[in-house]
Enzyme design. Structure first.
Site, PDB file in Angstrom:
ATOM      1  N   GLU A 220      -8.026  -0.397 -11.550  1.00  0.00           N
ATOM      2  CA  GLU A 220      -7.379   0.083 -12.768  1.00  0.00           C
ATOM      3  C   GLU A 220      -6.064  -0.627 -13.014  1.00  0.00           C
ATOM      4  OE1 GLU A 220      -6.840   4.256 -12.427  1.00  0.00           O
ATOM      5  OE2 GLU A 220      -8.885   4.531 -11.721  1.00  0.00           O
TER       6      GLU A 220
ATOM      7  N   CYS B  55       1.155  -1.412 -15.060  1.00  0.00           N
ATOM      8  CA  CYS B  55       0.991  -0.867 -13.703  1.00  0.00           C
ATOM      9  C   CYS B  55      -0.247  -1.511 -13.074  1.00  0.00           C
ATOM     10  CB  CYS B  55       0.826   0.646 -13.820  1.00  0.00           C
ATOM     11  SG  CYS B  55       0.533   1.448 -12.260  1.00  0.00           S
TER      12      CYS B  55
ATOM     13  N   CYS C 273      -7.665   3.290  -0.989  1.00  0.00           N
ATOM     14  CA  CYS C 273      -6.423   3.285  -0.214  1.00  0.00           C
ATOM     15  C   CYS C 273      -6.671   3.979   1.117  1.00  0.00           C
ATOM     16  CB  CYS C 273      -5.323   4.016  -0.981  1.00  0.00           C
ATOM     17  SG  CYS C 273      -3.721   3.947  -0.148  1.00  0.00           S
TER      18      CYS C 273
ATOM     19  N   GLY D  89      -3.933   1.819  -4.398  1.00  0.00           N
ATOM     20  CA  GLY D  89      -3.680   1.125  -3.137  1.00  0.00           C
ATOM     21  C   GLY D  89      -2.233   1.156  -2.689  1.00  0.00           C
TER      22      GLY D  89
ATOM     23  N   CYS E   6      -3.086  10.187   1.379  1.00  0.00           N
ATOM     24  CA  CYS E   6      -2.249  11.254   0.795  1.00  0.00           C
ATOM     25  C   CYS E   6      -3.196  12.295   0.190  1.00  0.00           C
ATOM     26  CB  CYS E   6      -1.325  10.694  -0.276  1.00  0.00           C
ATOM     27  SG  CYS E   6      -0.289   9.358   0.346  1.00  0.00           S
TER      28      CYS E   6
ATOM     29  N   CYS F 245      -3.093   7.804 -10.913  1.00  0.00           N
ATOM     30  CA  CYS F 245      -3.556   6.925  -9.858  1.00  0.00           C
ATOM     31  C   CYS F 245      -5.037   7.101  -9.467  1.00  0.00           C
ATOM     32  CB  CYS F 245      -2.652   7.264  -8.681  1.00  0.00           C
ATOM     33  SG  CYS F 245      -2.673   6.154  -7.330  1.00  0.00           S
TER      34      CYS F 245
ATOM     35  N   LEU G 100       8.323   9.619  -2.175  1.00  0.00           N
ATOM     36  CA  LEU G 100       8.891  10.531  -1.175  1.00  0.00           C
ATOM     37  C   LEU G 100       8.076  11.834  -1.122  1.00  0.00           C
ATOM     38  CD1 LEU G 100      11.335  10.336   0.767  1.00  0.00           C
ATOM     39  CD2 LEU G 100      12.586  11.751  -0.855  1.00  0.00           C
TER      40      LEU G 100
ATOM     41  N   CYS H 253      -4.023  12.551  -3.828  1.00  0.00           N
ATOM     42  CA  CYS H 253      -4.222  11.324  -4.607  1.00  0.00           C
ATOM     43  C   CYS H 253      -5.689  10.939  -4.738  1.00  0.00           C
ATOM     44  CB  CYS H 253      -3.448  10.198  -3.934  1.00  0.00           C
ATOM     45  SG  CYS H 253      -3.699   8.600  -4.713  1.00  0.00           S
TER      46      CYS H 253
HETATM   47  N1  SAH Z   1       0.544   3.560  -2.749  1.00  0.00           N
HETATM   48  C1  SAH Z   1       1.776   3.397  -3.400  1.00  0.00           C
HETATM   49  C2  SAH Z   1       1.651   2.942  -4.832  1.00  0.00           C
HETATM   50  C3  SAH Z   1       0.516   3.519  -5.606  1.00  0.00           C
HETATM   51  S1  SAH Z   1       0.521   5.288  -5.839  1.00  0.00           S
HETATM   52  C4  SAH Z   1       2.577   4.653  -3.337  1.00  0.00           C
HETATM   53  O1  SAH Z   1       2.070   5.679  -2.897  1.00  0.00           O
HETATM   54  O2  SAH Z   1       3.750   4.583  -3.683  1.00  0.00           O
HETATM   55  C5  SAH Z   1       1.482   5.367  -7.314  1.00  0.00           C
HETATM   56  C6  SAH Z   1       2.187   6.689  -7.562  1.00  0.00           C
HETATM   57  O3  SAH Z   1       1.298   7.623  -8.153  1.00  0.00           O
HETATM   58  C7  SAH Z   1       2.742   7.285  -6.308  1.00  0.00           C
HETATM   59  O4  SAH Z   1       4.065   7.730  -6.472  1.00  0.00           O
HETATM   60  C8  SAH Z   1       1.752   8.401  -6.113  1.00  0.00           C
HETATM   61  O5  SAH Z   1       2.276   9.331  -5.280  1.00  0.00           O
HETATM   62  C9  SAH Z   1       1.485   8.863  -7.526  1.00  0.00           C
HETATM   63  N2  SAH Z   1       0.326   9.742  -7.666  1.00  0.00           N
HETATM   64  C10 SAH Z   1      -0.810   9.732  -6.964  1.00  0.00           C
HETATM   65  N3  SAH Z   1      -1.632  10.742  -7.364  1.00  0.00           N
HETATM   66  C11 SAH Z   1      -0.984  11.395  -8.324  1.00  0.00           C
HETATM   67  C12 SAH Z   1      -1.305  12.553  -9.129  1.00  0.00           C
HETATM   68  N4  SAH Z   1      -2.449  13.183  -9.000  1.00  0.00           N
HETATM   69  N5  SAH Z   1      -0.389  12.966 -10.034  1.00  0.00           N
HETATM   70  C13 SAH Z   1       0.783  12.314 -10.187  1.00  0.00           C
HETATM   71  N6  SAH Z   1       1.134  11.234  -9.470  1.00  0.00           N
HETATM   72  C14 SAH Z   1       0.269  10.775  -8.542  1.00  0.00           C
HETATM   73 FE1  SF4 Z   2      -0.950   7.662  -1.072  1.00  0.00          FE
HETATM   74 FE2  SF4 Z   2      -0.254   5.741  -2.842  1.00  0.00          FE
HETATM   75 FE3  SF4 Z   2      -2.453   5.485  -1.307  1.00  0.00          FE
HETATM   76 FE4  SF4 Z   2      -2.432   7.288  -3.251  1.00  0.00          FE
HETATM   77  S1  SF4 Z   2      -2.310   5.088  -3.523  1.00  0.00           S
HETATM   78  S2  SF4 Z   2      -3.223   7.591  -1.126  1.00  0.00           S
HETATM   79  S3  SF4 Z   2      -0.297   7.942  -3.212  1.00  0.00           S
HETATM   80  S4  SF4 Z   2      -0.359   5.587  -0.579  1.00  0.00           S
END
Ligand code: SAH
Ligand code: SF4
Length: 380
Positions: free
Chosen positions: A96, A117, A124, A181, A128, A355, A237, A131
């Protein structure tokens, strides 16, 4: 069966690497610059457009390189200002790329500030729990050429949007590496791609307008701090204490706050620029006023900007976003201490812009229709 080229993507070549390949073939050194001009400055979409190269050279290029490793399979425009591209790679993996427009007063969408973006992996591995990108784990890393190709696809789409954009060749204001990712887990390809994006012979895009977002891989944050190109850094964070962070981000076990925060401090000291702290607000998990107070203290110590993001619901996951009032109360704790904070208005919620969500949905639809022979996608 769909034809899958095995050539490396041209968009993964640097001026040096392409010059070396061409010299092996006895071509003069200036050819590499001519070819890259066709790709990045004139946005040629086929080898045949490259008219100042002889036919035999064009034929060799077509045999040797894949001009475009990503194909647009779906472009979704939301009712707000987000445009989402679903791209298919040569192995049918889906990624994406999102265009976020911030309209400027009185000048309309064509002149809005545009942030792109981009993704760095298919899936990934970080796991988390909130996500969509990580739900099915990591499928593979993207190559540098695939990372760069996303930006070219955005350019093609933007060029075609309006006659004016076509005449001027569309551009954008910021790049955020916040798609699917963990960018710092694919470090070498990321840096190679961003070097190509930044170079004068590439997209010529300033490093200060490129932000890399990470879930907190400490050694790579320190490595990034030492890179000669000064990219910006955002830290996901999402928790102001180890117990909250560990509950939703497994990476916190390896790199808890006591390791992460000094690394962020070191990055800021090296660059002299504000780091951003991303904080998704999830109801009942991290949205208490106590967390707000601790986040305020962290942001103050790091002299960081805080980006509060109301959680975007993901199908199949239990998490919810807090009410608007609760979001505001949380933000007020930071505002009262004069921390630089933005509470993000939801963008692209109606097109699954969070994401990894559009990909997830499409993968699920594909699984459902798996009985059918996979069809060749229709490029838009
Ligand atoms: N992996 C990296 C970059 C990609 S994730 C990271 O984690 O920073 C990009 C952002 O989208 C991150 O801040 C992530 O926490 C956020 N994100 C993921 N799932 C989300 C959701 N369901 N709602 C809002 N933000 C989300
Ligand atoms: Fe976590 Fe970023 Fe990977 Fe989603 S894309 S699982 S927020 S590290």
């Amino acid at each position: 069966m769909k034809f899958v080229p095995t050539q490396p993507p041209l968009t993964g070549e640097t001026l040096d690497s392409l010059t070396a390949r061409l010299q092996e073939r006895g071509e003069p050194a200036f050819r590499a610059k001519q070819i890259l001009d066709w790709v990045y400055k004139k946005r040629a979409r086929s080898w045949d457009e490259m008219l100042n190269l002889g036919k035999p050279l064009r034929a060799w290029l077509a045999d040797t390189f894949d001009l475009s490793p990503a194909t647009l399979v779906l472009g979704k425009q939301s009712h707000d200002v987000t445009d989402k591209l679903l791209l298919e790679l040569r192995d049918r993996s889906l990624i994406e790329t999102v265009i976020i427009r911030a309209p400027q007063e009185g000048v309309g969408l064509d002149h809005s500030r545009k942030t792109i973006c981009i993704s760095t992996q298919v899936g990934c591995a970080m796991g988390c729990t909130f996500c969509a990108s990580g739900l099915a784990g990591l499928k593979r890393d993207l190559s540098a050429g695939e990372i760069v190709a996303q930006l070219l696809q955005v350019c093609y789409r933007e060029d075609a949007r309006t006659p004016r954009a076509r005449a001027e060749l569309a551009s954008f204001d910021n790049i955020v590496v916040m798609g699917m990712g963990e960018p710092l887990a694919n470090y070498d390809a990321l840096i190679r791609a961003l070097t190509i994006v930044n170079a004068g012979w590439g997209l010529g895009f300033g490093a200060r307008r490129i932000t890399v977002s990470t879930s907190g891989l400490v050694p790579q944050i320190l490595r990034l701090a030492a890179e000669p190109l000064g990219f910006r850094l955002a830290i996901s964070l999402h928790g102001a204490t180890d117990d909250v962070r560990t509950q939703i981000m497994p990476v916190n076990q390896a790199y808890p706050l006591a390791k992460l925060l000094p690394a962020v401090q070191a990055f800021s000291a090296q660059h002299g620029r504000m780091v951003s702290l991303e904080f998704i607000l999830i109801e009942g998990v991290n949205d208490s006023l106590e967390q707000a107070g601790l986040l305020r203290d962290i942001a103050r110590d790091l002299h960081a900007h805080v980006n509060l993001i109301p959680y975007n619901t993901v199908e199949g996951l239990p998490w919810k976003r807090p009410s608007a009032t609760r979001q505001e109360r949380f933000a007020d704790v930071l505002r009262a201490a004069r921390i630089s904070v933005t509470l993000r208005r939801e963008k692209g919620g109606d097109i699954d812009a969070a994401c990894g969500q559009l990909r997830l949905k499409t993968e699920r639809e594909r699984e459902l229709s798996a009985l059918h022979e996979p069809s060749v996608p229709t490029p838009l």
